[in-house]
Scaffold this motif. Structure first.
Motif, PDB file in Angstrom:
ATOM      1  N   VAL A  37       0.869  -1.175   0.000  1.00 52.94           N
ATOM      2  CA  VAL A  37       0.000   0.000   0.000  1.00 52.94           C
ATOM      3  C   VAL A  37       0.904   1.223   0.000  1.00 52.94           C
ATOM      4  CG1 VAL A  37      -2.075  -1.008   1.021  1.00 52.94           C
ATOM      5  CG2 VAL A  37      -0.268  -0.198   2.499  1.00 52.94           C
ATOM      6  N   TYR A  38       0.351   2.347  -0.399  1.00 60.21           N
ATOM      7  CA  TYR A  38       1.171   3.534  -0.624  1.00 60.21           C
ATOM      8  C   TYR A  38       0.617   4.727   0.139  1.00 60.21           C
ATOM      9  CZ  TYR A  38       3.140   0.521  -4.117  1.00 60.21           C
ATOM     10  OH  TYR A  38       3.756  -0.536  -4.726  1.00 60.21           O
ATOM     11  N   TYR A  39       1.548   5.453   0.730  1.00 60.20           N
ATOM     12  CA  TYR A  39       1.251   6.631   1.537  1.00 60.20           C
ATOM     13  C   TYR A  39       2.187   7.749   1.083  1.00 60.20           C
ATOM     14  CZ  TYR A  39      -0.546   2.839   4.464  1.00 60.20           C
ATOM     15  OH  TYR A  39      -1.187   1.725   4.922  1.00 60.20           O
ATOM     16  N   THR A  40       2.169   8.837   1.818  1.00 61.70           N
ATOM     17  CA  THR A  40       3.124   9.911   1.567  1.00 61.70           C
ATOM     18  C   THR A  40       3.808  10.275   2.874  1.00 61.70           C
ATOM     19  OG1 THR A  40       3.438  12.064   0.502  1.00 61.70           O
ATOM     20  CG2 THR A  40       1.504  11.823   1.886  1.00 61.70           C
ATOM     21  N   PRO A  42       5.055  13.129   5.710  1.00 63.64           N
ATOM     22  CA  PRO A  42       4.270  14.208   6.314  1.00 63.64           C
ATOM     23  C   PRO A  42       4.244  15.509   5.500  1.00 63.64           C
ATOM     24  CG  PRO A  42       5.522  13.076   8.006  1.00 63.64           C
ATOM     25  CD  PRO A  42       5.993  12.535   6.671  1.00 63.64           C
ATOM     26  N   GLU A  43       5.269  15.768   4.692  1.00 63.38           N
ATOM     27  CA  GLU A  43       5.311  17.004   3.894  1.00 63.38           C
ATOM     28  C   GLU A  43       4.696  16.820   2.503  1.00 63.38           C
ATOM     29  OE1 GLU A  43       8.347  15.784   5.384  1.00 63.38           O
ATOM     30  OE2 GLU A  43       7.800  16.952   7.153  1.00 63.38           O
ATOM     31  N   ILE A  44       4.196  15.630   2.213  1.00 63.70           N
ATOM     32  CA  ILE A  44       3.598  15.286   0.907  1.00 63.70           C
ATOM     33  C   ILE A  44       4.589  15.581  -0.230  1.00 63.70           C
ATOM     34  CG2 ILE A  44       1.535  15.415  -0.562  1.00 63.70           C
ATOM     35  CD1 ILE A  44      -0.026  16.503   1.786  1.00 63.70           C
ATOM     36  N   MET A  45       5.830  15.094  -0.049  1.00 60.42           N
ATOM     37  CA  MET A  45       6.873  15.319  -1.043  1.00 60.42           C
ATOM     38  C   MET A  45       7.154  14.079  -1.892  1.00 60.42           C
ATOM     39  SD  MET A  45       7.524  18.465  -0.618  1.00 60.42           S
ATOM     40  CE  MET A  45       8.997  18.746  -1.558  1.00 60.42           C
ATOM     41  N   GLU A  46       6.829  12.890  -1.363  1.00 55.60           N
ATOM     42  CA  GLU A  46       7.083  11.678  -2.131  1.00 55.60           C
ATOM     43  C   GLU A  46       6.127  10.566  -1.720  1.00 55.60           C
ATOM     44  OE1 GLU A  46      10.835   9.563  -1.245  1.00 55.60           O
ATOM     45  OE2 GLU A  46      11.106  11.036   0.351  1.00 55.60           O
ATOM     46  N   LEU A  47       5.946   9.618  -2.646  1.00 50.21           N
ATOM     47  CA  LEU A  47       5.112   8.452  -2.381  1.00 50.21           C
ATOM     48  C   LEU A  47       5.963   7.395  -1.695  1.00 50.21           C
ATOM     49  CD1 LEU A  47       2.160   7.742  -3.024  1.00 50.21           C
ATOM     50  CD2 LEU A  47       2.985   6.503  -5.022  1.00 50.21           C
ATOM     51  N   LYS A  48       5.420   6.786  -0.651  1.00 51.20           N
ATOM     52  CA  LYS A  48       6.152   5.785   0.128  1.00 51.20           C
ATOM     53  C   LYS A  48       5.387   4.467   0.095  1.00 51.20           C
ATOM     54  CE  LYS A  48       9.007   8.648   2.619  1.00 51.20           C
ATOM     55  NZ  LYS A  48      10.343   8.413   3.062  1.00 51.20           N
ATOM     56  N   PRO A  80      -1.702   8.575   5.179  1.00 54.81           N
ATOM     57  CA  PRO A  80      -2.644   8.116   4.159  1.00 54.81           C
ATOM     58  C   PRO A  80      -3.077   9.276   3.252  1.00 54.81           C
ATOM     59  CG  PRO A  80      -3.324   7.380   6.336  1.00 54.81           C
ATOM     60  CD  PRO A  80      -2.222   8.373   6.531  1.00 54.81           C
ATOM     61  N   LEU A  81      -3.131   8.989   1.953  1.00 61.19           N
ATOM     62  CA  LEU A  81      -3.637   9.958   0.981  1.00 61.19           C
ATOM     63  C   LEU A  81      -5.149   9.799   0.804  1.00 61.19           C
ATOM     64  CD1 LEU A  81      -0.643   9.384  -1.343  1.00 61.19           C
ATOM     65  CD2 LEU A  81      -1.304  11.650  -0.530  1.00 61.19           C
ATOM     66  N   TRP A  82      -5.661   8.658   1.200  1.00 59.63           N
ATOM     67  CA  TRP A  82      -7.093   8.354   1.113  1.00 59.63           C
ATOM     68  C   TRP A  82      -7.628   8.376   2.541  1.00 59.63           C
ATOM     69  CZ3 TRP A  82      -9.638   8.064  -3.433  1.00 59.63           C
ATOM     70  CH2 TRP A  82      -8.828   8.052  -4.580  1.00 59.63           C
ATOM     71  N   SER A  83      -8.068   9.541   2.993  1.00 59.70           N
ATOM     72  CA  SER A  83      -8.485   9.702   4.386  1.00 59.70           C
ATOM     73  C   SER A  83      -9.709   8.842   4.691  1.00 59.70           C
ATOM     74  CB  SER A  83      -8.798  11.171   4.682  1.00 59.70           C
ATOM     75  OG  SER A  83     -10.085  11.507   4.212  1.00 59.70           O
ATOM     76  N   ASP A  84      -9.901   8.608   5.986  1.00 56.98           N
ATOM     77  CA  ASP A  84     -11.071   7.824   6.386  1.00 56.98           C
ATOM     78  C   ASP A  84     -12.367   8.619   6.221  1.00 56.98           C
ATOM     79  OD1 ASP A  84     -10.727   9.557   8.507  1.00 56.98           O
ATOM     80  OD2 ASP A  84     -10.453   7.997  10.013  1.00 56.98           O
ATOM     81  N   ILE A 119      -3.814   9.403  -6.611  1.00 56.83           N
ATOM     82  CA  ILE A 119      -4.158   8.613  -7.797  1.00 56.83           C
ATOM     83  C   ILE A 119      -3.095   7.539  -8.032  1.00 56.83           C
ATOM     84  CG2 ILE A 119      -4.551   8.682 -10.307  1.00 56.83           C
ATOM     85  CD1 ILE A 119      -6.762  10.061  -8.621  1.00 56.83           C
ATOM     86  N   GLU A 120      -1.831   7.918  -7.908  1.00 59.51           N
ATOM     87  CA  GLU A 120      -0.735   6.965  -8.099  1.00 59.51           C
ATOM     88  C   GLU A 120      -0.791   5.861  -7.043  1.00 59.51           C
ATOM     89  OE1 GLU A 120       4.145   6.899  -8.441  1.00 59.51           O
ATOM     90  OE2 GLU A 120       3.121   8.835  -8.451  1.00 59.51           O
ATOM     91  N   ALA A 121      -1.089   6.218  -5.799  1.00 60.25           N
ATOM     92  CA  ALA A 121      -1.191   5.229  -4.721  1.00 60.25           C
ATOM     93  C   ALA A 121      -2.315   4.239  -5.011  1.00 60.25           C
ATOM     94  CB  ALA A 121      -1.428   5.923  -3.381  1.00 60.25           C
ATOM     95  N   LEU A 122      -3.438   4.743  -5.507  1.00 62.42           N
ATOM     96  CA  LEU A 122      -4.574   3.889  -5.850  1.00 62.42           C
ATOM     97  C   LEU A 122      -4.191   2.922  -6.967  1.00 62.42           C
ATOM     98  CD1 LEU A 122      -7.652   3.726  -5.041  1.00 62.42           C
ATOM     99  CD2 LEU A 122      -8.081   4.987  -7.152  1.00 62.42           C
ATOM    100  N   GLN A 123      -3.564   3.448  -8.015  1.00 62.71           N
ATOM    101  CA  GLN A 123      -3.163   2.608  -9.142  1.00 62.71           C
ATOM    102  C   GLN A 123      -2.156   1.542  -8.718  1.00 62.71           C
ATOM    103  OE1 GLN A 123      -1.771   5.721 -11.754  1.00 62.71           O
ATOM    104  NE2 GLN A 123      -3.633   5.642 -13.001  1.00 62.71           N
TER     105      GLN A 123
END
Length: 161
Positions: A37-40, A42-48, A80-84, A119-123
């Motif tokens: 699964v993919y997150y970012t 805290p500064e939303i600078m890269e996908l992890k 998480p990029l997809w919040s609850d 979107i990238e995390a979802l894909q």
């Protein structure tokens, strides 16, 4: 409906009991898998990328659990990029085509970079499953031009091989 029927209905809703063609009741065993699964940060600078363990009873449940995995992280440095706040209304899977229908409140919006990562995390999360050939993201049953107003959505998104 007597209490026995109510208990069976509750078990069926949980996806643990099925009735075979012969009328016998069978209990499905939950399967377990470790998925990416993919997150970012805290500064939303890269996908992890991170691994999480899911338990599921069938293919649609597997995809539902994968989406839930995108919505929570146990690590402080993986956001998480997809919040609850985003609700998964339905999932359908038919011949390689996965459709997710969500409700997304305005509070769940991110900036342009965050939307691109979401979107990238979802894909990346769903295309790790070999059986998923395309991914359709709907908001309240409708195809939308952009999830959060910054990045154009493809309908459907396809595996980039």
């Amino acid at each position: 409906m007597d209490t026995g029927d109510t208990a069976k209905a509750a078990q069926n809703a949980a996806g643990t009991e099925t009735t075979s063609a012969s009328g016998d009741t069978e209990v499905e065993q939950a399967q377990e898998a470790t998925i990416k699964v993919y997150y970012t940060d805290p500064e939303i600078m890269e996908l992890k990328e991170s691994n999480t363990s899911i338990k599921y009873t069938d293919e649609e449940d597997k995809f539902k659990q994968a989406f839930a995995g995108l919505q929570m992280s146990s690590e402080a440095d993986l956001n998480p990029l997809w919040s609850d706040e985003i609700t998964l209304n339905s999932i359908s899977f038919d011949q390689g085509a996965l459709t997710l229908d969500i409700t997304k409140p305005a509070e769940a919006n991110l900036g342009a970079g965050g939307e691109m990562f979401a979107i990238e995390a979802l894909q990346k999360t769903f295309f790790q499953f070999d059986e998923v050939k395309s991914l359709e993201l709907l908001v309240e049953g409708q195809q939308i031009e952009s999830l959060m107003g910054h990045v154009e959505l493809e309908h459907p998104m396809t595996r980039g091989e």
